[in-house]
Enzyme design. Sequence first.
Site, PDB file in Angstrom:
ATOM      1  N   ALA A 131       0.771  -1.165  -0.087  1.00  0.00           N
ATOM      2  CA  ALA A 131       0.123  -0.124   0.044  1.00  0.00           C
ATOM      3  C   ALA A 131       0.815   1.311   0.053  1.00  0.00           C
ATOM      4  CB  ALA A 131      -0.758  -0.125   1.310  1.00  0.00           C
ATOM      5  N   SER A 134       0.651   9.193   1.089  1.00  0.00           N
ATOM      6  CA  SER A 134       1.379  10.613   0.853  1.00  0.00           C
ATOM      7  C   SER A 134       2.877  10.431   1.915  1.00  0.00           C
ATOM      8  CB  SER A 134       0.522  11.711   0.854  1.00  0.00           C
ATOM      9  OG  SER A 134      -0.149  11.879   2.183  1.00  0.00           O
ATOM     10  N   ALA A 136       3.689   7.663   3.846  1.00  0.00           N
ATOM     11  CA  ALA A 136       4.615   6.344   3.890  1.00  0.00           C
ATOM     12  C   ALA A 136       3.963   5.516   3.028  1.00  0.00           C
ATOM     13  CB  ALA A 136       4.503   5.886   5.317  1.00  0.00           C
ATOM     14  N   GLN A 137       4.748   4.332   2.687  1.00  0.00           N
ATOM     15  CA  GLN A 137       4.249   3.178   1.989  1.00  0.00           C
ATOM     16  C   GLN A 137       4.554   1.932   2.684  1.00  0.00           C
ATOM     17  OE1 GLN A 137       5.679   3.785  -1.974  1.00  0.00           O
ATOM     18  NE2 GLN A 137       7.335   1.912  -1.724  1.00  0.00           N
ATOM     19  N   LYS A 153       6.470  -0.316   7.638  1.00  0.00           N
ATOM     20  CA  LYS A 153       5.794   0.766   7.070  1.00  0.00           C
ATOM     21  C   LYS A 153       7.285   1.871   7.091  1.00  0.00           C
ATOM     22  CE  LYS A 153       2.487   4.397   8.223  1.00  0.00           C
ATOM     23  NZ  LYS A 153       1.221   4.763   8.987  1.00  0.00           N
ATOM     24  N   ASP A 288      -8.124   8.355  13.810  1.00  0.00           N
ATOM     25  CA  ASP A 288      -8.210   8.200  12.335  1.00  0.00           C
ATOM     26  C   ASP A 288      -8.833   7.142  11.830  1.00  0.00           C
ATOM     27  OD1 ASP A 288      -7.555   9.188   9.847  1.00  0.00           O
ATOM     28  OD2 ASP A 288      -5.357   8.395   9.811  1.00  0.00           O
TER      29      ASP A 288
END
Length: 546
Positions: A131, A134, A136-137, A153, A288
């Site tokens: 995944a 904006s 992190a990935q 991550k 979140d």
Amino acid sequence: MTPSELRRLYSIVRVLLSYGLDELIPKMRLTFPLRAGRRLLFWLPNRHRNMPLGERLRLALQELGPVWIKFGQMMSTRRDLFPPAIADQLAMLQDKVEPFDGKLAREQIELSMGGIPLEEWFDDFDIKPLASASIAQVHTACLKSTGKEIVIKVIRPDILPVIKADMRLMKRLAGWLPRLLPDGRRLRPREVVLEYEKTLLDELNLLREAANAIQLRRNFENSPMLYVPEIYSDYCSEGMLVMERIYGIPVSDVDALKANGTDMKLLAERGVQVFFTQVFRDSFFHADMHPGNIFISYEHPEDPQYIGIDCGIVGSLNKEDKRYLAENFIAFFNRDYRKVAELHVDSGWVPADTNVADFEFAIRTVCEPIFEKPLAEISFGHVLLNLFNTARRFNMEVQPQLVLLQKTLLYIEGVGRQLYPQLDLWKTAKPFLETWMKRQVGLPAVFRALKEKAPFWAEKLPEVPELFYDGLRQHKMLKHSVDQLAYELKTQQARQGQSRYLLGIGATLLISGTLLLISRVEADMVPAGLMAAGIVTWIIGWRRTR
């Protein structure tokens, strides 16, 4: 401004104008230079005239990048600032960008590990991201020591300079706003931007996210309602987070949940219970909880369990906030608007000199129409929204923890009704709130408070005799000081009384001598003597006042 800031500012202006967002500039004398400047930039036309304003704003923010996307997401909760059409579009902002090169991710991971080759800690590292967002990935791998499946991550390598540059510009713009808009000062744009900067920088620190996830996992340990993946803190750093890989159905995939045989009514009600448990039992809530961060376990669909990830943003309420919030909800649904108004004043959310009757009337005017709907259709999130918007008209201070709470509640409510449209959120939450309120009063609450304070009192009890002796001694010294002060005050008052008496006599003698002199009495020495005696007496009285 530096040349790089000027280039970035031009880039931002170009994007905003290409979406026709100059129409947001109010037509007033103070903003004339801005509107005149727009005419000078004639080569930047509005290329999206047929789109609604809210959609154009959303697309412009997405084009400007992560700082502006996340700012728009945050501002979507401030519905006191925007009409519903714009706020709804801001809530749709998607934090999705193209992934960066997996080789760069590998370099970032090894940098976070102190230069140690990735293969020494992990096996089966997938260079293709699972995944991407904006900030992190995420990549998958296995722990070399145990073989457990994990996800890693990693923060984008180029993101920090971009964020810092855009935040500097945003602060400058926030500084200009109060000068350009009549309502700009009340909106406190600089405080809003500083709050946003703190939230964004917190997200860039993955050690903070790891600590939040560990806390949330501990709060729901062995709970059938919520599972939080295990964090492998030995491998975590500011730029890298390592956690257990989980498998689940995205909460937004209603068809897959139904195909798995999930009890949708129970699942929706559990979402509400998870939220209120976090807020009122733990004082620590995942702030979140949008659908991308929530999954449902494949196992036991008849007894469904949520899986929560991405704990970068969390909120907390103190004991007073929780009590006032619970009482506000109960009073509101009992239609006791006077109580709601008094609670806002008592909590300090609005100024103490607020006219409670006027405030009650404003709340009633805005909120009473809500009860035209059945309770099952009333939105908790919009109840909070209406209350806060009304309170802001009475100078309510912005409460960041309540803004986070409202945003999270709207997410939970939206997800719950997507899963089970007949969800009666009030019916699900009311028993929880009433039980919590009962636990806060009466003898059980007193005993619980004493138990919580027992270590403190065990430490302080040996000091009590000494503190008692010190208190008596200070009381004696204070009494002596008060007696001395009273004596000095009495003496001073007596001196002032005598002084006033002498000043009065002196003034009388002086005036009498002057009148006799004016009338030209033959005995010329008499007025002169009276005037001299008056002056001497007045001087003596004046000196005694010093």
